[in-house]
Design a protein around this motif. Structure first.
Motif, short mmCIF file in Angstrom:
data_model
loop_
_atom_site.label_atom_id
_atom_site.label_comp_id
_atom_site.label_asym_id
_atom_site.label_seq_id
_atom_site.Cartn_x
_atom_site.Cartn_y
_atom_site.Cartn_z
N HIS A 61 0.85 -1.19 0.00
CA HIS A 61 0.00 0.00 0.00
C HIS A 61 0.88 1.23 0.00
O HIS A 61 2.11 1.12 0.07
N HIS A 63 1.22 3.99 2.03
CA HIS A 63 1.59 4.83 3.18
C HIS A 63 3.09 5.05 3.23
O HIS A 63 3.89 4.18 2.86
N ASP A 65 5.49 5.08 5.35
CA ASP A 65 6.47 4.18 5.98
C ASP A 65 6.74 2.93 5.14
O ASP A 65 7.72 2.23 5.39
N HIS A 66 5.89 2.65 4.16
CA HIS A 66 6.08 1.47 3.30
C HIS A 66 6.69 1.82 1.94
O HIS A 66 7.09 0.92 1.21
N HIS A 137 -7.47 -0.80 5.70
CA HIS A 137 -6.41 0.05 6.27
C HIS A 137 -6.10 1.17 5.28
O HIS A 137 -5.83 2.30 5.67
N ASP A 158 -0.24 -4.05 6.07
CA ASP A 158 -0.87 -3.62 7.33
C ASP A 158 -2.33 -4.06 7.43
O ASP A 158 -3.21 -3.26 7.76
#
Ligand SMILES: [Zn+2]
Length: 218
Positions: A61, A63, A65-66, A137, A158
């Protein structure tokens, strides 16, 4: 029974404790990198230590942090396509959508090279990975499922954590959608299926069906 050929390395970013996975099949020097996070130097070090060359970068995904390591990975391996679920692709280049701006940094990634959707099979580096849409999420969250060996392995992002689940309090999050994704896409996999989550230790479908306090299996 042939011995399993899947080899995994995990690089955990200190910030957000995000797990980046490096996966390759025994005897091969090409690999896949899943969710390269903020600690891209450690990912690049690990790749050179293992003498592996990524042939694709896969994001569960969008986000921050990924995806924080996407740019460094693409710079080091420009031919490796960047792969993400179609409905999360816009997050790559939008700091509001990828939540980096809410942490006070505008973080962006290169654009996607390949978009995936439910039912697609991603193939490279000897892998065949089934793509499942798992919104809740994040609206465009996908998981990648490796079924060529037993037990199966889920690159899960996540959605489902050991004893927990992904947050659903983001603008495009939904607890109902997440619960449905977990029940219909994950809890229908064999109990011994290994889940490699985006944060925290690995788990199995059987363990979560028995012990997950948020989404009990029935
Ligand atoms: Zn996330």
């Amino acid at each position: 029974m042939p011995s399993n050929r899947l080899h995994l390395a995990v690089v955990v970013s200190q910030l957000f404790q995000e797990n980046a996975y490096i996966a390759h099949l025994e005897g091969r020097s090409d690999c896949l990198v899943f969710d390269p996070g903020l600690d891209s130097p450690s990912i690049l070090d690990k790749l050179s230590e293992l003498t592996l060359e990524p042939v694709a970068i896969l994001n569960t995904h969008g986000h921050a942090d990924h995806i924080a390591g996407n740019a460094a990975l693409k710079e080091a391996f420009p031919n490796a396509p960047l792969v993400i679920g179609a409905n999360d692709a816009s997050k790559l280049t939008n700091p509001v959508e990828n939540l980096s701006r809410s942490h006070g940094v505008d973080l962006i990634s290169p654009d996607a090279d390949q978009l995936v959707n439910e039912g697609d099979v991603f193939t490279d580096a000897g892998f065949e990975l089934e793509v499942y849409d798992t919104p809740g999420h994040s609206i465009g969250h996908v998981i990648f499922v490796f079924k060529a060996e037993s037990p199966w392995v889920v690159f899960g992002g996540d959605v489902l954590f050991q004893g927990s689940i992904g947050r659903t309090d983001f603008p495009d999050g939904s607890f109902e959608q997440l619960a449905n994704s977990i029940r219909s896409k994950l809890y229908t996999l064999p109990d011994d299926t290994i889940v490699l989550p985006g944060h925290g230790p690995m788990t199995t479908i059987g363990f979560e069906k028995q012990h997950n306090p948020f989404i009990p299996g029935d």
